[in-house]
Design a protein around this motif. Structure first.
Motif, PDB file in Angstrom:
ATOM      1  N   PHE A   1     -13.484  -3.992   5.720  1.00  0.00           N
ATOM      2  CA  PHE A   1     -14.196  -4.049   4.431  1.00  0.00           C
ATOM      3  C   PHE A   1     -14.121  -5.357   4.039  1.00  0.00           C
ATOM      4  CE2 PHE A   1     -13.958   0.538   4.914  1.00  0.00           C
ATOM      5  CZ  PHE A   1     -14.964   0.905   4.072  1.00  0.00           C
ATOM      6  N   PRO A   2     -15.247  -5.913   3.517  1.00  0.00           N
ATOM      7  CA  PRO A   2     -15.204  -7.106   2.764  1.00  0.00           C
ATOM      8  C   PRO A   2     -14.350  -7.397   1.657  1.00  0.00           C
ATOM      9  CG  PRO A   2     -17.352  -6.410   2.454  1.00  0.00           C
ATOM     10  CD  PRO A   2     -16.569  -5.346   3.070  1.00  0.00           C
ATOM     11  N   LEU A   3     -13.638  -8.543   1.460  1.00  0.00           N
ATOM     12  CA  LEU A   3     -12.899  -9.033   0.332  1.00  0.00           C
ATOM     13  C   LEU A   3     -13.305 -10.364  -0.461  1.00  0.00           C
ATOM     14  CD1 LEU A   3      -9.265  -8.594   1.583  1.00  0.00           C
ATOM     15  CD2 LEU A   3      -9.830  -7.492  -0.598  1.00  0.00           C
ATOM     16  N   HIS A   4     -13.312 -10.160  -1.630  1.00  0.00           N
ATOM     17  CA  HIS A   4     -13.536 -11.459  -2.597  1.00  0.00           C
ATOM     18  C   HIS A   4     -12.500 -12.330  -2.305  1.00  0.00           C
ATOM     19  CE1 HIS A   4     -14.231 -13.833  -6.078  1.00  0.00           C
ATOM     20  NE2 HIS A   4     -15.568 -13.345  -5.789  1.00  0.00           N
ATOM     21  N   PRO A   5     -12.810 -13.512  -2.070  1.00  0.00           N
ATOM     22  CA  PRO A   5     -11.789 -14.480  -1.889  1.00  0.00           C
ATOM     23  C   PRO A   5     -10.840 -14.858  -2.973  1.00  0.00           C
ATOM     24  CG  PRO A   5     -13.987 -15.732  -2.058  1.00  0.00           C
ATOM     25  CD  PRO A   5     -14.340 -14.305  -2.136  1.00  0.00           C
ATOM     26  N   GLY A   6     -11.103 -14.588  -4.229  1.00  0.00           N
ATOM     27  CA  GLY A   6     -10.391 -14.796  -5.440  1.00  0.00           C
ATOM     28  C   GLY A   6      -9.116 -14.045  -5.660  1.00  0.00           C
ATOM     29  N   TRP A   7      -8.982 -13.068  -4.711  1.00  0.00           N
ATOM     30  CA  TRP A   7      -7.657 -12.139  -5.223  1.00  0.00           C
ATOM     31  C   TRP A   7      -6.590 -12.730  -4.780  1.00  0.00           C
ATOM     32  CZ3 TRP A   7      -8.891  -8.573  -8.292  1.00  0.00           C
ATOM     33  CH2 TRP A   7     -10.130  -7.865  -8.185  1.00  0.00           C
ATOM     34  N   GLU A   8      -5.556 -12.411  -5.594  1.00  0.00           N
ATOM     35  CA  GLU A   8      -3.927 -12.822  -5.603  1.00  0.00           C
ATOM     36  C   GLU A   8      -3.240 -11.735  -5.290  1.00  0.00           C
ATOM     37  OE1 GLU A   8      -2.769 -16.170  -6.002  1.00  0.00           O
ATOM     38  OE2 GLU A   8      -4.943 -17.130  -6.256  1.00  0.00           O
ATOM     39  N   PHE A   9      -2.195 -11.575  -4.421  1.00  0.00           N
ATOM     40  CA  PHE A   9      -1.804 -10.406  -4.181  1.00  0.00           C
ATOM     41  C   PHE A   9      -0.192 -10.823  -4.476  1.00  0.00           C
ATOM     42  CE2 PHE A   9      -3.979  -7.088  -2.231  1.00  0.00           C
ATOM     43  CZ  PHE A   9      -5.437  -7.632  -1.801  1.00  0.00           C
ATOM     44  N   LEU A  10       0.329 -10.214  -5.593  1.00  0.00           N
ATOM     45  CA  LEU A  10       1.606 -10.443  -6.120  1.00  0.00           C
ATOM     46  C   LEU A  10       2.683  -9.282  -5.788  1.00  0.00           C
ATOM     47  CD1 LEU A  10       3.610 -12.529  -7.317  1.00  0.00           C
ATOM     48  CD2 LEU A  10       3.184 -11.590  -9.698  1.00  0.00           C
ATOM     49  N   ALA A  11       3.619  -9.336  -4.807  1.00  0.00           N
ATOM     50  CA  ALA A  11       4.311  -8.284  -4.293  1.00  0.00           C
ATOM     51  C   ALA A  11       5.795  -8.194  -5.235  1.00  0.00           C
ATOM     52  CB  ALA A  11       4.675  -8.317  -3.091  1.00  0.00           C
ATOM     53  N   LEU A  12       6.168  -7.293  -6.130  1.00  0.00           N
ATOM     54  CA  LEU A  12       7.347  -7.053  -6.604  1.00  0.00           C
ATOM     55  C   LEU A  12       8.237  -6.227  -5.680  1.00  0.00           C
ATOM     56  CD1 LEU A  12       6.131  -6.518 -10.238  1.00  0.00           C
ATOM     57  CD2 LEU A  12       6.555  -8.666  -9.064  1.00  0.00           C
ATOM     58  N   VAL A  13       9.181  -6.991  -5.075  1.00  0.00           N
ATOM     59  CA  VAL A  13      10.150  -6.257  -4.138  1.00  0.00           C
ATOM     60  C   VAL A  13      11.553  -5.990  -4.731  1.00  0.00           C
ATOM     61  CG1 VAL A  13      11.131  -6.475  -1.686  1.00  0.00           C
ATOM     62  CG2 VAL A  13       8.785  -7.605  -2.371  1.00  0.00           C
ATOM     63  N   PRO A  14      12.117  -4.806  -4.968  1.00  0.00           N
ATOM     64  CA  PRO A  14      13.239  -4.576  -5.226  1.00  0.00           C
ATOM     65  C   PRO A  14      14.516  -4.735  -4.516  1.00  0.00           C
ATOM     66  CG  PRO A  14      12.236  -2.563  -4.722  1.00  0.00           C
ATOM     67  CD  PRO A  14      11.409  -3.662  -4.241  1.00  0.00           C
ATOM     68  N   ASP A  15      15.633  -4.908  -4.852  1.00  0.00           N
ATOM     69  CA  ASP A  15      16.922  -5.102  -4.085  1.00  0.00           C
ATOM     70  C   ASP A  15      17.287  -3.747  -3.411  1.00  0.00           C
ATOM     71  OD1 ASP A  15      17.952  -4.155  -6.338  1.00  0.00           O
ATOM     72  OD2 ASP A  15      19.126  -5.599  -6.835  1.00  0.00           O
ATOM     73  N   PHE A  16      16.605  -2.708  -3.530  1.00  0.00           N
ATOM     74  CA  PHE A  16      16.949  -1.419  -2.952  1.00  0.00           C
ATOM     75  C   PHE A  16      15.890  -1.047  -2.127  1.00  0.00           C
ATOM     76  CE2 PHE A  16      14.928  -0.618  -7.033  1.00  0.00           C
ATOM     77  CZ  PHE A  16      13.920   0.546  -6.790  1.00  0.00           C
ATOM     78  N   ASN A  17      16.042  -0.246  -1.099  1.00  0.00           N
ATOM     79  CA  ASN A  17      14.877   0.250  -0.181  1.00  0.00           C
ATOM     80  C   ASN A  17      14.811   1.795  -0.394  1.00  0.00           C
ATOM     81  OD1 ASN A  17      16.825   1.892   1.232  1.00  0.00           O
ATOM     82  ND2 ASN A  17      17.283   0.283   2.870  1.00  0.00           N
ATOM     83  N   LEU A  18      13.421   2.199   0.205  1.00  0.00           N
ATOM     84  CA  LEU A  18      13.233   3.450   0.195  1.00  0.00           C
ATOM     85  C   LEU A  18      12.703   4.074   1.468  1.00  0.00           C
ATOM     86  CD1 LEU A  18      12.514   6.222  -1.451  1.00  0.00           C
ATOM     87  CD2 LEU A  18      10.739   5.124  -2.241  1.00  0.00           C
ATOM     88  N   PRO A  19      13.126   5.014   2.308  1.00  0.00           N
ATOM     89  CA  PRO A  19      12.789   5.159   3.662  1.00  0.00           C
ATOM     90  C   PRO A  19      11.456   6.073   3.423  1.00  0.00           C
ATOM     91  CG  PRO A  19      15.080   5.712   3.445  1.00  0.00           C
ATOM     92  CD  PRO A  19      14.658   5.267   1.992  1.00  0.00           C
ATOM     93  N   THR A  20      10.362   5.700   4.244  1.00  0.00           N
ATOM     94  CA  THR A  20       9.177   6.423   4.019  1.00  0.00           C
ATOM     95  C   THR A  20       9.471   7.939   4.034  1.00  0.00           C
ATOM     96  OG1 THR A  20       8.299   4.621   4.813  1.00  0.00           O
ATOM     97  CG2 THR A  20       7.149   6.656   5.215  1.00  0.00           C
ATOM     98  N   THR A  21      10.372   8.362   4.960  1.00  0.00           N
ATOM     99  CA  THR A  21      10.569   9.928   4.985  1.00  0.00           C
ATOM    100  C   THR A  21      10.913  10.468   3.914  1.00  0.00           C
ATOM    101  OG1 THR A  21      12.621   9.133   6.001  1.00  0.00           O
ATOM    102  CG2 THR A  21      11.190  10.004   7.535  1.00  0.00           C
ATOM    103  N   LYS A  22      11.762   9.871   3.005  1.00  0.00           N
ATOM    104  CA  LYS A  22      12.160  10.271   1.597  1.00  0.00           C
ATOM    105  C   LYS A  22      10.835  10.216   0.625  1.00  0.00           C
ATOM    106  CE  LYS A  22      15.863   9.502  -1.498  1.00  0.00           C
ATOM    107  NZ  LYS A  22      16.866   8.480  -2.165  1.00  0.00           N
ATOM    108  N   ALA A  23      10.269   9.336   0.880  1.00  0.00           N
ATOM    109  CA  ALA A  23       9.046   9.123  -0.323  1.00  0.00           C
ATOM    110  C   ALA A  23       7.849  10.091   0.069  1.00  0.00           C
ATOM    111  CB  ALA A  23       8.470   7.741  -0.137  1.00  0.00           C
ATOM    112  N   ARG A  24       7.777  10.665   1.412  1.00  0.00           N
ATOM    113  CA  ARG A  24       6.958  11.624   2.063  1.00  0.00           C
ATOM    114  C   ARG A  24       7.439  12.797   1.601  1.00  0.00           C
ATOM    115  NH1 ARG A  24       2.657   8.961   4.763  1.00  0.00           N
ATOM    116  NH2 ARG A  24       1.716  11.090   5.608  1.00  0.00           N
TER     117      ARG A  24
END
Ligand code: HSE
Length: 296
Positions: A153-176
């Motif tokens: 899909f097309p994306l407008h060029p003006g987007w900024e993505f700001l990821a907020l990454v914590p100091d703990f992890n979360l396994p996908t299996t647990k989140a599913r």
């Protein structure tokens, strides 16, 4: 050719309502080098726990060789990972993609990208991280008769993505595991309608529309209890006017905005509302998917 290095971008999956379907490649990378040897398996560059034959770069490497009817000889794998592990930024998908592409390149490039996506999707179970990791940019995928079908899909060029990454992890299996097997029809309708409008808002660069459309009833509400500080951060981000979602299965939280000052605005307030340590990673869309960066 005996040795190849594959670079794979990070990916954010779901983008709110597009559970297991939408994904976008981002400007953070994992490089994996594969070198054929006379025998044995040697994996370096990662935690000792990941150096066995269940390493995902190796399992997808072997799966591609099996589908080519090629014998698995010895291999040395070196992982240079800049995508944080188990944080919802596609670190596992990056390894699967690197292994699949590495094996294919070393044995004559006989499989297409779609063929590699088919193999890795069978391993991962959903194509939303894999598709943008292979193709770059913003993708939506469906699985039909067991095979992934992906559209960019097309994306407008003006987007900024700001990821907020914590100091703990979360396994996908647990989140599913916290997700219900059945959902009310109203929630399904909510996600179908919001998902369609998320794609349009991303194309148009319409932040107000994106903020409204980027909401979900299939996974985020169930998962937020696993993520310390989620509600405080969501509230904070929404008051700045940015769109907000969980990145993949989390725990990374993602802000999407046209406001170049968002990072500065959040930096002043984040510490006051959070207990965990959250790192801000300003990213942009990566339009190029996985590629060979060196071969000899
Ligand atoms: N769509 C997946 C999920 C992405 O939300 O569980 C993480 O693998």
């Amino acid at each position: 050719m005996k040795r190849v290095t594959i670079r794979v971008p990070a990916t954010t999956a779901n983008l709110g309502p597009g559970f297991d379907a939408f994904g976008c490649a981002l400007s953070l990378y994992t490089d994996v080098t594969f070198e054929e040897t006379d025998g044995g398996l040697e994996i370096t560059g990662c935690d000792e726990a990941y150096t066995g034959p269940d390493n995902m770069a190796y399992t997808s490497y072997c799966a591609v060789l099996a589908s080519l009817n090629e014998e698995v000889r010895g291999v040395k794998i070196h992982i240079d990972a800049h995508i944080p592990i188990c944080r919802g930024l596609g670190s596992s998908a990056a390894l699967l993609v690197a292994g699949a592409m590495g094996a294919n390149v070393l044995r004559g490039n006989r499989l297409s990208t779609q063929g590699l996506l088919n193999i890795t999707n069978a391993m991962e179970g959903h194509p939303d991280n894999l598709a943008p990791a292979f193709y770059g940019g913003l993708t939506a995928s469906m699985v039909d008769n067991g095979l992934p079908v992906t559209v960019s899909f097309p994306l407008h060029p003006g987007w900024e993505f700001l990821a907020l990454v914590p100091d703990f992890n979360l396994p996908t299996t647990k989140a599913r595991a916290v997700l219900p097997d059945q959902v009310p029809r109203g929630d399904a309708v909510y996600n179908i309608s919001h998902g369609a409008l998320v794609l349009k808002a991303l194309e148009l660069g319409d932040e107000k529309l994106l903020r409204t459309a980027m909401q979900d009833r299939l996974h985020q509400n169930y998962r937020k209890k696993l993520i310390q500080d989620y509600e405080q951060i969501e509230h904070l981000v929404r008051t700045t006017g940015a769109a907000f979602c969980l990145s993949g299965a989390g725990p990374t939280l993602l802000c999407i905005t046209q406001d170049e000052k968002l990072e500065q605005k959040l930096a002043r307030k984040l510490d006051a509302v959070t207990e965990a340590n959250w790192q801000m990673l300003p990213l942009h869309v990566e339009f190029q998917g996985a590629r060979v960066i060196s071969a000899e």
